[in-house]
Design a protein around this motif. Structure first.
Motif, PDB file in Angstrom:
ATOM      1  N   ASN A   1       0.835  -1.210   0.000  1.00 47.74           N
ATOM      2  CA  ASN A   1       0.000   0.000   0.000  1.00 47.74           C
ATOM      3  C   ASN A   1       0.865   1.254   0.000  1.00 47.74           C
ATOM      4  O   ASN A   1       0.554   2.238   0.659  1.00 47.74           O
ATOM      5  CB  ASN A   1      -0.943  -0.009   1.204  1.00 47.74           C
TER       6      ASN A   1
ATOM      7  N   GLU B   1       1.412   3.579  -2.212  1.00 45.81           N
ATOM      8  CA  GLU B   1       0.783   4.807  -2.705  1.00 45.81           C
ATOM      9  C   GLU B   1      -0.163   5.410  -1.675  1.00 45.81           C
ATOM     10  O   GLU B   1      -0.118   6.618  -1.409  1.00 45.81           O
ATOM     11  CB  GLU B   1       0.022   4.517  -4.001  1.00 45.81           C
ATOM     12  N   SER B   2      -1.001   4.579  -1.058  1.00 45.40           N
ATOM     13  CA  SER B   2      -1.958   5.101  -0.081  1.00 45.40           C
ATOM     14  C   SER B   2      -1.251   5.606   1.171  1.00 45.40           C
ATOM     15  O   SER B   2      -1.649   6.623   1.750  1.00 45.40           O
ATOM     16  CB  SER B   2      -2.984   4.035   0.295  1.00 45.40           C
ATOM     17  N   ARG B   3      -0.178   4.931   1.585  1.00 47.11           N
ATOM     18  CA  ARG B   3       0.579   5.388   2.746  1.00 47.11           C
ATOM     19  C   ARG B   3       1.232   6.730   2.465  1.00 47.11           C
ATOM     20  O   ARG B   3       1.270   7.613   3.324  1.00 47.11           O
ATOM     21  CB  ARG B   3       1.645   4.364   3.141  1.00 47.11           C
ATOM     22  N   SER B   4       1.755   6.883   1.261  1.00 44.97           N
ATOM     23  CA  SER B   4       2.396   8.144   0.895  1.00 44.97           C
ATOM     24  C   SER B   4       1.392   9.288   0.908  1.00 44.97           C
ATOM     25  O   SER B   4       1.677  10.378   1.429  1.00 44.97           O
ATOM     26  CB  SER B   4       3.035   8.031  -0.490  1.00 44.97           C
ATOM     27  N   LEU B   5       0.206   9.054   0.364  1.00 37.46           N
ATOM     28  CA  LEU B   5      -0.826  10.092   0.344  1.00 37.46           C
ATOM     29  C   LEU B   5      -1.249  10.476   1.759  1.00 37.46           C
ATOM     30  O   LEU B   5      -1.451  11.652   2.067  1.00 37.46           O
ATOM     31  CB  LEU B   5      -2.029   9.619  -0.469  1.00 37.46           C
ATOM     32  N   THR B   6      -1.378   9.463   2.619  1.00 36.70           N
ATOM     33  CA  THR B   6      -1.772   9.731   4.010  1.00 36.70           C
ATOM     34  C   THR B   6      -0.724  10.562   4.726  1.00 36.70           C
ATOM     35  O   THR B   6      -1.036  11.536   5.413  1.00 36.70           O
ATOM     36  CB  THR B   6      -1.993   8.406   4.757  1.00 36.70           C
TER      37      THR B   6
ATOM     38  N   LYS C   1      -0.710  14.161   3.563  1.00 36.13           N
ATOM     39  CA  LYS C   1      -1.822  14.906   4.158  1.00 36.13           C
ATOM     40  C   LYS C   1      -1.535  15.252   5.611  1.00 36.13           C
ATOM     41  O   LYS C   1      -1.815  16.367   6.072  1.00 36.13           O
ATOM     42  CB  LYS C   1      -3.103  14.077   4.055  1.00 36.13           C
TER      43      LYS C   1
END
Length: 823
Positions: free
Chosen positions: A240, A242-247, A250
């Protein structure tokens, strides 16, 4: 019997402690050709062994609390007493496999079945973590340090087996040990009375066998509480990125970067030279704080920093870790944003018996998903009840040391692996076989000696007498563990360089709020602003006399609090997450009673927060007709008054039975949030009092309330686990329930000026009365009922989130960096 336990969705792992001589067989040559479910197996031949004396277990209540009674293991299971045990799972992250052990045929529970890597009871008087380490070494011959063990959850087993003769009511602390590669099977030394074989098995395959209720395995309900084992592992190892990077992006964006570059033109050449040494000492203070947060925090920091350039995700991990100074997010109720899978790798060459061609055991330095409430001030597996039972057997002086600001509590086995082994030294208290008291001067000896040397050099350079005195006395305090004289010197500081350095705040101690964390604030004094705020310190005695509090609880000895305003140059230590805008010190009740407190205002930090955060919040949440009242002057004036009001109200108190105590000691973990709420709400009351006396302009009478309302939303965004955020939620909900704050149909708020004054006074009286009585149950009740995220607060926070208003600032110390680069 198996079916009855499966209906209860529970399992049993009890074991006696038996000393035996282990005889091992060589691996069968056909093992390599076996299917995956049976590969990686080590068997051993049976031999005769004589049992050791039967161990005793602490008997617990059904809720898991100690009763003070211990009984032999057989009687505990005969009578169905609640007790404690440990489960230790070894997980190999490169293969996704769990290590299973085959229970010996002689076991009195689940004989001949595959089970947990290692498990066993916690003997009477033993700790959870030491039991986990012991069981792993006894059963499998693996010796691991404390930081290899991650407590992932606690599991209650309740079942009856062996035709009703064996009742198991057991609280299990479930630990995970994460290795990078499989431990060679030849490296294990099996305890034959407990374990007949071990093997590795992929977690998905093992989970499927449990779900199918295969008779080869001790049953666990993978859809129930024990399923956490698999869900935790699956979550941390799924792809995950990509999702970890986005989180993380933010989360980082909630902090607005602010460059701090105050001028040094008012400093003499001697003070500029001294400043360089002070900044270096402050960097040493940072090292101590990292250590105080959690026992492997420094190692994790160094690992993340070293790998920050490995990938964009690694860069984001390091960036957000640097803001929080730990793997737990300050703005998310201390929720972990990293896991042990992100942690440092350590190599042990002597964890098992030596194996030719194998470099040794590599494991991840573990950390818990939940931030340790006791930080690194207490043993990781110590709870409040254990501490209180231990403390009750101490002398008065030992109790004072145990609950003091400047000591840590350790177990004897931890002391053996640290530099603090001089048990007969003058500054170390050996009070029992269970826990030890260690002063900061010993615990952080190497760092404090380094900081001491730097402060002495700074003192030699400075040409300001009061600064020289502060630096000298603080250096002495670091080595003596007596901070009284240095705190007095800090209160008397009259220098263009403003320095606060040492252990002060107790927010990190979530168990008792006893232990102080190290911090440093270094700045340049603002003489003009300092002269403007002198009024508040001069009025403290009059404010105390007129507090909304019964006269019996008021103090007769309130001293004017000196107020210093500075522009921050550098900070370190306990300055993680949201940035401090002011502080009121010292926290030592002796000095508070004798001389009051002193306050330091960080003006450039306040200005940055008002401009980047409070103004945008007001635009989002305050009704148009009252928005004009939000201004820097009332915002900043209330900050000043807040800090002053820490110095008034109850501190040292007399309990109903006549015993002398302090608010901090009686309210323990409730103290910080309630004290922050008191300073806030009494600060509003005090501003109104000074306005009515004609000492402040009447123009503040409305603007201070509206600015305070906007400030409520700012502080609550810090999270309700943080003292300021929790205290602010308490105030908002009280004033809202009293009708002083109004939520309109458009989702914006306003003040009812006809109700706010009475509501403020009533809350001030409520909080200070609780403090004066040392009434912890009342404090808990007030916080539980009012310090919550109510619907009106959710409305405001959603508006702020939608507008992407920063939650706080992240300072960039430009001037300090240049100064350090030139030294």
């Amino acid at each position: 019997v198996l079916n009855s336990c499966r209906r209860l969705k529970l399992a049993q792992t009890s074991r006696p402690i038996i000393d035996s001589t282990v005889h091992q067989k060589k691996k069968e040559s056909s093992e390599a050709s076996q299917p995956a479910s049976t590969r990686h197996r080590r068997r051993l031949s049976p031999s005769m062994a004589a049992p050791a004396p039967e161990e005793c277990l602490d008997v617990l209540t059904a809720a898991g609390d100690k009763t003070g009674v211990s009984k032999p293991r057989s009687e505990v299971h005969r009578d169905g007493d609640y007790h404690r045990a440990v489960h230790v799972w070894i997980y190999c992250e490169s293969t996704g496999e769990l290590l299973l052990q085959h229970r010996a045929d002689c076991k009195d529970s689940w004989p001949g079945q595959w089970d947990i890597s290692s498990a066993g009871h916690i003997s009477a008087g033993d700790s959870s973590l030491s039991s986990a380490r012991r069981e792993l070494q006894e059963e499998l011959g693996i010796k691991l340090p404390v930081d290899a063990f991650e407590l992932i959850f606690v599991f209650l087993q309740e079942c009856v087996i062996n035709n009703g003769t064996y009742t198991n009511n057991e609280y299990n602390d479930v630990y995970l040990v994460t290795t990078l590669t499989p431990i060679p099977l030849e490296a294990f030394t099996l305890q034959e009375s407990e374990v007949s074989a071990v093997r590795y098995m992929h977690r998905d395959e093992y989970k499927s066998c449990l779900a199918a209720e295969s008779g080869e395995y001790v049953p666990y309900d993978v859809n129930g509480q024990y399923g956490q084992l698999f869900s935790i592992i699956e979550e941390r190892y799924k792809d995950n990125t990509e999702s970890r990077s986005l989180t993380l992006q933010k989360q980082i964006s909630r902090y607005a970067p602010i460059h701090l570059e105050p001028e040094l033109t008012t400093l003499s050449e001697g003070d500029k030279e001294a400043l360089g040494y002070i900044l270096k000492a402050s960097m040493v203070i940072d090292e101590i704080f990292y250590e105080q947060v959690w026992n492997s925090n420094t190692m994790l920091r160094d690992w993340l920093r070293a790998h920050a350039d490995s990938s964009s995700l690694d860069s984001l991990k390091w960036a957000y870790y640097s803001i929080n100074k730990s793997p737990w997010s300050c703005l998310d109720e201390n929720k972990a944003f990293l896991s042990t899978a992100d942690s440092a790798v350590k190599l042990l060459t002597d964890a098992t018996k030596p194996i030719s061609g194998w470099k040794g055991l590599e494991y991840r330095a573990a950390f818990p998903l939940d931030k340790p409430r006791g930080a690194n001030f207490y043993p990781a597996d110590m709870n409040k009840m254990e501490f209180d039972l231990w403390k009750s057997g101490l002398t008065d002086k030992e109790q004072k040391d145990a609950t003091g600001f400047f000591t840590v509590i350790k177990r004897p086995d931890a002391l053996l692996t640290t530099s603090v082994v001089e048990s007969d030294g003058p500054n170390q208290t050996n009070t029992s076989d269970d826990l030890f008291i260690v002063p900061y001067s010993k615990e952080y000896k190497a760092s404090l000696e380094k900081a001491t040397e730097l402060l002495i050099k700074a003192s030699d350079c400075s040409d300001c007498p009061s600064l020289k005195n502060l630096l000298r006395t603080k250096a002495n305090a670091f080595l003596s563990n007596d901070y009284y004289e240095s705190d007095i010197a800090w209160m008397e500081l009259d220098s263009n360089i403003d320095v606060t350095i040492g252990p002060y705040e107790t927010y990190e101690d979530g168990l008792f709020s006893y232990k102080a964390t190290f911090e440093a604030f270094v700045g340049v004094r603002d003489d003009v602003a300092t002269s403007q705020v002198k009024l508040f310190g001069d009025q403290l005695e009059d404010l105390e006399k007129n507090l909304p509090l019964d006269n019996i609880y008021k103090s007769d000895n309130v001293s004017a609090a000196p107020i210093r305003v500075m522009n921050l140059l550098y900070n370190s230590g306990d300055v993680k997450g949201p940035q401090t805008i002011a502080f009121n010190l010292p926290n030592d009740e002796r000095i508070v009673n004798e001389r009051g407190t002193s306050m330091v205002m960080l003006k450039n930090i306040s200005e940055a927060k008002f401009k980047n955060i409070l103004k945008p919040i007001a635009n989002a949440c305050i009704r148009e007709e009252q928005k004009e009242y939000v201004d820097f002057e009332p915002y900043y004036t209330h900050i000043v008054c807040h800090e002053c009001c820490h110095g008034i109200g109850p501190h040292s108190i007399t309990l109903p039975g006549g015993k002398k105590s302090t608010v901090r000691m009686e309210l323990q973990e409730c103290h910080s949030a309630l004290e922050e709420a008191k300073a806030d709400i009494v600060g509003l009351w005090a501003l109104n009092f000074l306005i009515n006396k004609g000492l402040l302009p009447k123009s503040l009478s409305k603007s201070m309330y509206v600015s305070f309302l906007a400030g409520c939303f700012r502080s609550i965004r810090f999270g309700l686990e943080e003292a300021h955020g929790k205290g602010q939620a308490l105030q908002f909900n009280w004033l809202y329930d009293k009708g002083a704050f109004i939520l309109h149909s458009d989702g914006k708020f306003s003040i009812d000026f006809t109700k706010v004054e009475e509501a403020v006074e009533s809350l001030g009286r409520e909080i200070m009365t609780i403090q004066a009585k040392g009434d912890k149950p009342a404090a808990q009740s007030l916080l539980q009922s009012r310090a919550t995220l109510t619907q009106p607060l959710r409305v405001a926070l959603e508006k702020i989130e939608h507008m992407q208003v920063p939650v706080d600032i992240a300072p960039i110390f430009g001037t300090a960096s240049k100064l350090l680069a030139n030294n």
